[in-house]
Design a protein around this motif. Structure first.
Motif, mmCIF file in Angstrom:
data_model
loop_
_atom_site.group_PDB
_atom_site.id
_atom_site.type_symbol
_atom_site.label_atom_id
_atom_site.label_comp_id
_atom_site.label_asym_id
_atom_site.label_seq_id
_atom_site.Cartn_x
_atom_site.Cartn_y
_atom_site.Cartn_z
ATOM 1 N N PHE A 1 0.831 -1.203 0.000
ATOM 2 C CA PHE A 1 0.000 0.000 0.000
ATOM 3 C C PHE A 1 0.866 1.254 0.000
ATOM 4 N N GLY A 2 1.914 1.244 0.815
ATOM 5 C CA GLY A 2 2.795 2.393 0.996
ATOM 6 C C GLY A 2 3.547 2.236 2.300
ATOM 7 N N ASP A 3 3.958 3.343 2.885
ATOM 8 C CA ASP A 3 4.753 3.314 4.111
ATOM 9 C C ASP A 3 4.143 4.187 5.201
ATOM 10 N N MET A 4 4.348 3.780 6.451
ATOM 11 C CA MET A 4 4.005 4.599 7.604
ATOM 12 C C MET A 4 5.006 5.754 7.677
ATOM 13 N N THR A 5 4.744 6.748 8.527
ATOM 14 C CA THR A 5 5.676 7.869 8.669
ATOM 15 C C THR A 5 6.931 7.470 9.426
ATOM 16 N N ALA A 6 6.896 6.329 10.134
ATOM 17 C CA ALA A 6 8.064 5.819 10.855
ATOM 18 C C ALA A 6 7.959 4.305 10.935
ATOM 19 N N ALA A 7 9.091 3.639 11.093
ATOM 20 C CA ALA A 7 9.107 2.203 11.330
ATOM 21 C C ALA A 7 8.682 1.984 12.779
ATOM 22 N N LYS A 8 7.483 1.407 12.971
ATOM 23 C CA LYS A 8 6.947 1.252 14.318
ATOM 24 C C LYS A 8 6.053 0.025 14.386
ATOM 25 N N VAL A 9 5.775 -0.401 15.604
ATOM 26 C CA VAL A 9 4.873 -1.524 15.871
ATOM 27 C C VAL A 9 3.918 -1.125 16.987
ATOM 28 N N ASP A 10 2.912 -1.955 17.197
ATOM 29 C CA ASP A 10 1.979 -1.813 18.327
ATOM 30 C C ASP A 10 1.205 -0.501 18.337
ATOM 31 N N GLN A 11 0.905 0.045 17.154
ATOM 32 C CA GLN A 11 0.074 1.237 17.072
ATOM 33 C C GLN A 11 -1.393 0.833 17.174
ATOM 34 N N ALA A 12 -2.264 1.787 17.476
ATOM 35 C CA ALA A 12 -3.699 1.532 17.612
ATOM 36 C C ALA A 12 -4.411 1.990 16.344
ATOM 37 N N PRO A 13 -5.003 1.053 15.572
ATOM 38 C CA PRO A 13 -5.716 1.448 14.365
ATOM 39 C C PRO A 13 -7.191 1.720 14.631
ATOM 40 N N ALA A 14 -7.795 2.525 13.795
ATOM 41 C CA ALA A 14 -9.241 2.742 13.770
ATOM 42 C C ALA A 14 -9.573 3.176 12.350
ATOM 43 N N SER A 15 -10.793 2.894 11.905
ATOM 44 C CA SER A 15 -11.117 3.261 10.532
ATOM 45 C C SER A 15 -12.605 3.503 10.348
ATOM 46 N N THR A 16 -12.902 4.284 9.326
ATOM 47 C CA THR A 16 -14.247 4.434 8.803
ATOM 48 C C THR A 16 -14.232 3.745 7.441
ATOM 49 N N LYS A 17 -15.258 3.926 6.643
ATOM 50 C CA LYS A 17 -15.257 3.293 5.333
ATOM 51 C C LYS A 17 -14.297 3.966 4.361
ATOM 52 N N THR A 18 -13.778 5.142 4.699
ATOM 53 C CA THR A 18 -12.890 5.854 3.775
ATOM 54 C C THR A 18 -11.481 6.113 4.299
ATOM 55 N N ARG A 19 -11.295 6.216 5.606
ATOM 56 C CA ARG A 19 -10.004 6.604 6.152
ATOM 57 C C ARG A 19 -9.612 5.689 7.304
ATOM 58 N N ALA A 20 -8.306 5.435 7.408
ATOM 59 C CA ALA A 20 -7.755 4.681 8.540
ATOM 60 C C ALA A 20 -6.726 5.547 9.250
ATOM 61 N N ILE A 21 -6.691 5.457 10.561
ATOM 62 C CA ILE A 21 -5.662 6.133 11.345
ATOM 63 C C ILE A 21 -4.925 5.101 12.177
ATOM 64 N N PHE A 22 -3.672 5.392 12.478
ATOM 65 C CA PHE A 22 -2.821 4.537 13.299
ATOM 66 C C PHE A 22 -2.164 5.439 14.332
ATOM 67 N N SER A 23 -2.557 5.301 15.598
ATOM 68 C CA SER A 23 -2.058 6.204 16.638
ATOM 69 C C SER A 23 -1.028 5.517 17.519
ATOM 70 N N GLY A 24 -0.091 6.324 17.992
ATOM 71 C CA GLY A 24 0.925 5.827 18.903
ATOM 72 C C GLY A 24 1.829 4.809 18.234
ATOM 73 N N GLY A 25 2.326 3.890 19.038
ATOM 74 C CA GLY A 25 3.221 2.850 18.565
ATOM 75 C C GLY A 25 4.547 2.920 19.289
ATOM 76 N N GLN A 26 5.461 2.076 18.829
ATOM 77 C CA GLN A 26 6.763 1.968 19.476
ATOM 78 C C GLN A 26 7.843 1.880 18.406
ATOM 79 N N THR A 27 8.940 2.643 18.600
ATOM 80 C CA THR A 27 10.020 2.681 17.586
ATOM 81 C C THR A 27 11.399 2.166 17.989
ATOM 82 N N PRO A 28 11.949 2.087 19.166
ATOM 83 C CA PRO A 28 11.486 1.449 20.382
ATOM 84 C C PRO A 28 10.857 2.366 21.426
ATOM 85 N N SER A 29 11.038 3.676 21.372
ATOM 86 C CA SER A 29 10.344 4.510 22.353
ATOM 87 C C SER A 29 8.883 4.671 21.932
ATOM 88 N N ASN A 30 8.038 4.920 22.905
ATOM 89 C CA ASN A 30 6.617 5.125 22.615
ATOM 90 C C ASN A 30 6.418 6.418 21.840
#
Length: 143
Positions: A76-105
């Motif tokens: 699909f593409g790339d996130m703004t940073a290499a991270k894991v454990d982010q919280a996703p949420a979505s509507t029928k048109t948009r998805a968001i990914f909040s937080g995460g770990q890079t290793p810092s939160n």
């Protein structure tokens, strides 16, 4: 539909699905691009989106599947940073990914338009840096 995870003895590239209208075991849907873990998923009624993986280091990949047909995930593409454990949420048109770990939160929020492809963009910030949260949304923008 769900993807990846920790299988014994290694990370998994498996995508599985069930038909919710009937009971039964999960069935193979396809594969992700590599064996990974700690990615998070969300989507629309058309596409499933998986983002932020670890194999063995963190990567910034976003992949998608078309839910109505089985098959392997597509870039699909790339996130703004290499991270894991982010919280996703979505509507029928948009998805968001909040937080995460890079290793810092992180306190950042990324967003994508589900029907397109391309890199995530900056949506804004959380009040606190966090990872491993859960996300949900409604048709009114997640209020």
């Amino acid at each position: 539909v769900w993807a990846q995870g920790n299988e014994t003895p290694a990370m998994s590239d498996v995508i599985d699905y069930v038909t919710i209208a009937s009971t039964g075991d999960a069935t193979d849907f396809g594969d992700t691009s590599d064996g990974s873990q700690r990615g998070r998923g969300c989507g629309s009624s058309i596409r499933g989106i998986y983002a932020g993986f670890q194999n063995p280091s963190k990567v910034n990949s976003i992949e998608y599947i078309t839910i109505a047909s089985t098959g392997d995930a597509t870039d699909f593409g790339d996130m703004t940073a290499a991270k894991v454990d982010q919280a996703p949420a979505s509507t029928k048109t948009r998805a968001i990914f909040s937080g995460g770990q890079t290793p810092s939160n992180l306190a950042t929020i990324d967003y994508i338009t589900i029907a397109s492809t391309g890199d995530a963009a900056d949506f804004g910030d959380l009040p606190n840096a966090e990872n491993n949260a859960d996300g949900t949304s409604d048709s009114h923008g997640g209020i």
